[in-house]
Write a protein that holds these residues in place. Structure first.
Motif, PDB file in Angstrom:
ATOM      1  N   LEU A  81       1.020  -1.413   0.050  1.00  0.00           N
ATOM      2  CA  LEU A  81      -0.106   0.099  -0.025  1.00  0.00           C
ATOM      3  C   LEU A  81       0.775   1.317   0.006  1.00  0.00           C
ATOM      4  O   LEU A  81       0.482   2.378  -0.684  1.00  0.00           O
ATOM      5  CB  LEU A  81      -0.929   0.013   1.336  1.00  0.00           C
ATOM      6  N   GLN A  82       2.036   1.184   0.908  1.00  0.00           N
ATOM      7  CA  GLN A  82       2.895   2.484   0.697  1.00  0.00           C
ATOM      8  C   GLN A  82       3.592   2.619  -0.838  1.00  0.00           C
ATOM      9  O   GLN A  82       3.558   3.774  -1.044  1.00  0.00           O
ATOM     10  CB  GLN A  82       3.977   2.146   1.743  1.00  0.00           C
ATOM     11  N   VAL A  83       3.913   1.550  -1.122  1.00  0.00           N
ATOM     12  CA  VAL A  83       4.550   1.508  -2.525  1.00  0.00           C
ATOM     13  C   VAL A  83       3.418   2.024  -3.525  1.00  0.00           C
ATOM     14  O   VAL A  83       4.020   3.228  -4.176  1.00  0.00           O
ATOM     15  CB  VAL A  83       4.970   0.200  -2.881  1.00  0.00           C
ATOM     16  N   ILE A  84       2.482   1.671  -3.901  1.00  0.00           N
ATOM     17  CA  ILE A  84       1.390   2.074  -4.544  1.00  0.00           C
ATOM     18  C   ILE A  84       0.945   3.558  -4.208  1.00  0.00           C
ATOM     19  O   ILE A  84       0.967   4.401  -5.197  1.00  0.00           O
ATOM     20  CB  ILE A  84      -0.020   1.405  -4.441  1.00  0.00           C
ATOM     21  N   GLU A  85       0.771   4.031  -2.813  1.00  0.00           N
ATOM     22  CA  GLU A  85       0.437   5.444  -2.628  1.00  0.00           C
ATOM     23  C   GLU A  85       1.601   6.423  -3.250  1.00  0.00           C
ATOM     24  O   GLU A  85       1.303   7.576  -3.548  1.00  0.00           O
ATOM     25  CB  GLU A  85       0.269   5.554  -1.240  1.00  0.00           C
ATOM     26  N   ASN A  86       3.028   5.812  -2.979  1.00  0.00           N
ATOM     27  CA  ASN A  86       4.038   6.716  -3.381  1.00  0.00           C
ATOM     28  C   ASN A  86       4.456   6.603  -4.722  1.00  0.00           C
ATOM     29  O   ASN A  86       5.437   7.345  -5.237  1.00  0.00           O
ATOM     30  CB  ASN A  86       5.185   6.395  -2.510  1.00  0.00           C
ATOM     31  N   ALA A  87       3.834   5.961  -5.625  1.00  0.00           N
ATOM     32  CA  ALA A  87       4.169   5.691  -6.996  1.00  0.00           C
ATOM     33  C   ALA A  87       3.490   6.824  -7.827  1.00  0.00           C
ATOM     34  O   ALA A  87       2.392   6.953  -8.300  1.00  0.00           O
ATOM     35  CB  ALA A  87       3.561   4.372  -7.483  1.00  0.00           C
ATOM     36  N   SER A  88       4.256   7.792  -7.890  1.00  0.00           N
ATOM     37  CA  SER A  88       3.811   9.118  -8.836  1.00  0.00           C
ATOM     38  C   SER A  88       3.497   8.868 -10.186  1.00  0.00           C
ATOM     39  O   SER A  88       3.036   9.434 -11.122  1.00  0.00           O
ATOM     40  CB  SER A  88       4.761  10.130  -8.500  1.00  0.00           C
ATOM     41  N   PHE A  89       4.122   7.927 -10.951  1.00  0.00           N
ATOM     42  CA  PHE A  89       3.933   7.387 -12.185  1.00  0.00           C
ATOM     43  C   PHE A  89       2.693   6.634 -12.507  1.00  0.00           C
ATOM     44  O   PHE A  89       1.996   6.502 -13.607  1.00  0.00           O
ATOM     45  CB  PHE A  89       5.009   6.264 -12.740  1.00  0.00           C
ATOM     46  N   LEU A  90       1.940   6.396 -11.317  1.00  0.00           N
ATOM     47  CA  LEU A  90       0.470   5.667 -11.499  1.00  0.00           C
ATOM     48  C   LEU A  90      -0.477   6.603 -11.655  1.00  0.00           C
ATOM     49  O   LEU A  90      -0.623   7.794 -11.034  1.00  0.00           O
ATOM     50  CB  LEU A  90       0.276   4.827 -10.318  1.00  0.00           C
ATOM     51  N   GLY A 105      -4.429   7.883 -11.430  1.00  0.00           N
ATOM     52  CA  GLY A 105      -5.149   7.933 -10.302  1.00  0.00           C
ATOM     53  C   GLY A 105      -6.118   6.813 -10.167  1.00  0.00           C
ATOM     54  O   GLY A 105      -6.448   5.860  -9.325  1.00  0.00           O
ATOM     55  N   ASP A 106      -6.807   6.415 -11.552  1.00  0.00           N
ATOM     56  CA  ASP A 106      -7.735   5.173 -11.548  1.00  0.00           C
ATOM     57  C   ASP A 106      -6.699   3.837 -11.254  1.00  0.00           C
ATOM     58  O   ASP A 106      -7.337   3.102 -10.845  1.00  0.00           O
ATOM     59  CB  ASP A 106      -8.515   5.269 -12.879  1.00  0.00           C
ATOM     60  N   VAL A 107      -5.749   3.700 -11.907  1.00  0.00           N
ATOM     61  CA  VAL A 107      -4.864   2.667 -11.801  1.00  0.00           C
ATOM     62  C   VAL A 107      -4.468   2.501 -10.241  1.00  0.00           C
ATOM     63  O   VAL A 107      -4.445   1.533  -9.860  1.00  0.00           O
ATOM     64  CB  VAL A 107      -3.870   2.517 -12.812  1.00  0.00           C
ATOM     65  N   LYS A 108      -3.970   3.577  -9.762  1.00  0.00           N
ATOM     66  CA  LYS A 108      -3.743   3.441  -8.256  1.00  0.00           C
ATOM     67  C   LYS A 108      -4.891   3.056  -7.463  1.00  0.00           C
ATOM     68  O   LYS A 108      -4.727   2.065  -6.620  1.00  0.00           O
ATOM     69  CB  LYS A 108      -3.234   4.972  -7.702  1.00  0.00           C
ATOM     70  N   GLN A 109      -6.045   3.532  -7.659  1.00  0.00           N
ATOM     71  CA  GLN A 109      -7.130   3.041  -7.017  1.00  0.00           C
ATOM     72  C   GLN A 109      -7.526   1.601  -7.137  1.00  0.00           C
ATOM     73  O   GLN A 109      -7.914   0.920  -6.317  1.00  0.00           O
ATOM     74  CB  GLN A 109      -8.467   3.885  -7.394  1.00  0.00           C
ATOM     75  N   ALA A 110      -7.308   1.136  -8.328  1.00  0.00           N
ATOM     76  CA  ALA A 110      -7.622  -0.352  -8.722  1.00  0.00           C
ATOM     77  C   ALA A 110      -6.751  -1.300  -7.822  1.00  0.00           C
ATOM     78  O   ALA A 110      -7.175  -2.186  -7.414  1.00  0.00           O
ATOM     79  CB  ALA A 110      -7.622  -0.635 -10.245  1.00  0.00           C
ATOM     80  N   LEU A 111      -5.485  -0.919  -7.747  1.00  0.00           N
ATOM     81  CA  LEU A 111      -4.594  -1.558  -7.210  1.00  0.00           C
ATOM     82  C   LEU A 111      -4.829  -1.455  -5.672  1.00  0.00           C
ATOM     83  O   LEU A 111      -4.704  -2.643  -5.003  1.00  0.00           O
ATOM     84  CB  LEU A 111      -2.924  -1.043  -7.580  1.00  0.00           C
ATOM     85  N   GLN A 112      -5.157  -0.441  -5.255  1.00  0.00           N
ATOM     86  CA  GLN A 112      -5.338  -0.337  -3.623  1.00  0.00           C
ATOM     87  C   GLN A 112      -6.573  -1.124  -3.348  1.00  0.00           C
ATOM     88  O   GLN A 112      -6.594  -1.665  -2.375  1.00  0.00           O
ATOM     89  CB  GLN A 112      -5.588   1.170  -3.404  1.00  0.00           C
ATOM     90  N   ALA A 113      -7.554  -1.247  -4.275  1.00  0.00           N
ATOM     91  CA  ALA A 113      -8.940  -1.855  -4.100  1.00  0.00           C
ATOM     92  C   ALA A 113      -8.435  -3.210  -3.692  1.00  0.00           C
ATOM     93  O   ALA A 113      -9.225  -3.935  -3.051  1.00  0.00           O
ATOM     94  CB  ALA A 113      -9.741  -1.458  -5.090  1.00  0.00           C
ATOM     95  N   ARG A 114      -7.544  -3.705  -4.785  1.00  0.00           N
ATOM     96  CA  ARG A 114      -7.265  -5.329  -4.673  1.00  0.00           C
ATOM     97  C   ARG A 114      -6.775  -5.775  -3.229  1.00  0.00           C
ATOM     98  O   ARG A 114      -7.086  -6.690  -2.762  1.00  0.00           O
ATOM     99  CB  ARG A 114      -6.400  -5.635  -5.864  1.00  0.00           C
ATOM    100  N   VAL A 115      -5.716  -4.853  -2.945  1.00  0.00           N
ATOM    101  CA  VAL A 115      -4.987  -5.075  -1.769  1.00  0.00           C
ATOM    102  C   VAL A 115      -5.905  -4.833  -0.360  1.00  0.00           C
ATOM    103  O   VAL A 115      -6.244  -5.658   0.282  1.00  0.00           O
ATOM    104  CB  VAL A 115      -4.010  -4.033  -1.304  1.00  0.00           C
ATOM    105  N   GLU A 116      -6.834  -4.075  -0.491  1.00  0.00           N
ATOM    106  CA  GLU A 116      -7.850  -3.737   0.734  1.00  0.00           C
ATOM    107  C   GLU A 116      -8.670  -4.896   0.801  1.00  0.00           C
ATOM    108  O   GLU A 116      -9.233  -5.075   1.651  1.00  0.00           O
ATOM    109  CB  GLU A 116      -8.495  -2.168   0.580  1.00  0.00           C
TER     110      GLU A 116
END
Length: 255
Positions: free
Chosen positions: A225-234, A236-247
């Motif tokens: 979750l920290q890696v995804i949150e700090n990934a400035s290259f992602l 917004g919608d991709v970041k949300q999709a990745l976070q949703a999978r983890v959560e």
């Protein structure tokens, strides 16, 4: 980018892989090639994120999928009853898929991809062989091996096409998923070769197998979750999709 778009993209990639390896007799006795949709999702993350994804990248992704199908066919051979027609054909299916990806690579002339995938296959097999060796290894060393087995080929693909920023995400994500499967198998009273060596390594540190794996999963999810949150290259919608999978995975674990 919504869940429907993601699922349709994965389904399209699966269809293209199936089209390249279809064989009537093998399909009759062994079914369709085994493809892990989680692996395909993470293989497609750069595409979802708007990276350059032309025909070369698409064909390379299909080839990576075929490699995973070939390896999965061999992984699914049962140690017992290996002389049945179905088991013999499963071996042949793995060999057939292997031949197809070598043929596709040869026809493409993509020497760099051939080199990277060959290196990835060798490394993956070396890590899988370790479960049969007598040498004692720490549980952290086994986590490294599982990471390579689950995501090493995708990482090689990412390296080749300059998608290296995505590697920590795919490595942690697929390691989490594999550890969750191993833990679920163990809790059902079943034992895989990998869960057996993990249990032995955990015992050497004074920990129980279940607690060691659960603690690692929690640690990995926090880090991911920290890696995804700090990934400035992602995006917004991709970041949300990745976070949703983890959560979603966290909610499932806590439930």
């Amino acid at each position: 980018m919504n869940a429907t778009y993601i699922q349709n993209s994965i389904a399209q990639l699966k269809t293209e892989i199936f089209m390249d390896v279809r064989h009537r007799t093998l399909q009759k006795y062994t079914g369709m090639p085994v493809l892990d949709e989680n692996q395909l999702f993470y293989l497609l993350v750069p595409f979802f994120n708007g990276e350059e994804w032309q025909q070369n990248e698409r064909e390379a992704a299909i080839t990576v999928g075929i490699v995973y199908a070939a390896l999965a066919a061999h992984d699914h051979i049962k140690e017992l009853d290996a002389t049945s027609k179905e088991q013999q054909l499963t071996v042949l299916a793995g060999d057939f898929y292997s031949g197809r990806y070598y043929e596709i690579l040869a026809m493409s002339g993509n020497v760099a991809l051939i080199r990277n995938l060959s290196q990835g296959i060798v490394a993956r097999c070396e890590h899988q062989i370790k479960v049969y060796e007598a040498e004692k290894r720490s549980i952290e060393q086994w986590f490294v091996s599982i990471t390579n087995i689950e995501s090493g080929l995708i990482s090689k693909f990412f390296e080749l096409y300059s998608f290296g920023d995505y590697i920590p995400i795919v490595e942690k994500s697929l390691l989490i998923l594999r550890l969750e499967r191993e833990l679920a198998t163990y809790q059902r009273g079943q034992v895989s070769l990998m869960s057996k060596v993990l249990e032995e390594s955990a015992r050497y540190t004074g920990a129980t197998y279940g607690n060691a794996i659960k603690d690692k999963i929690v640690q990995l999810k926090t880090e991911l979750l920290q890696v995804i949150e700090n990934a400035s290259f992602l995006q917004g919608d991709v970041k949300q999709a990745l976070q949703a999978r983890v959560e979603a995975s966290i909610a499932s674990t806590n439930g």
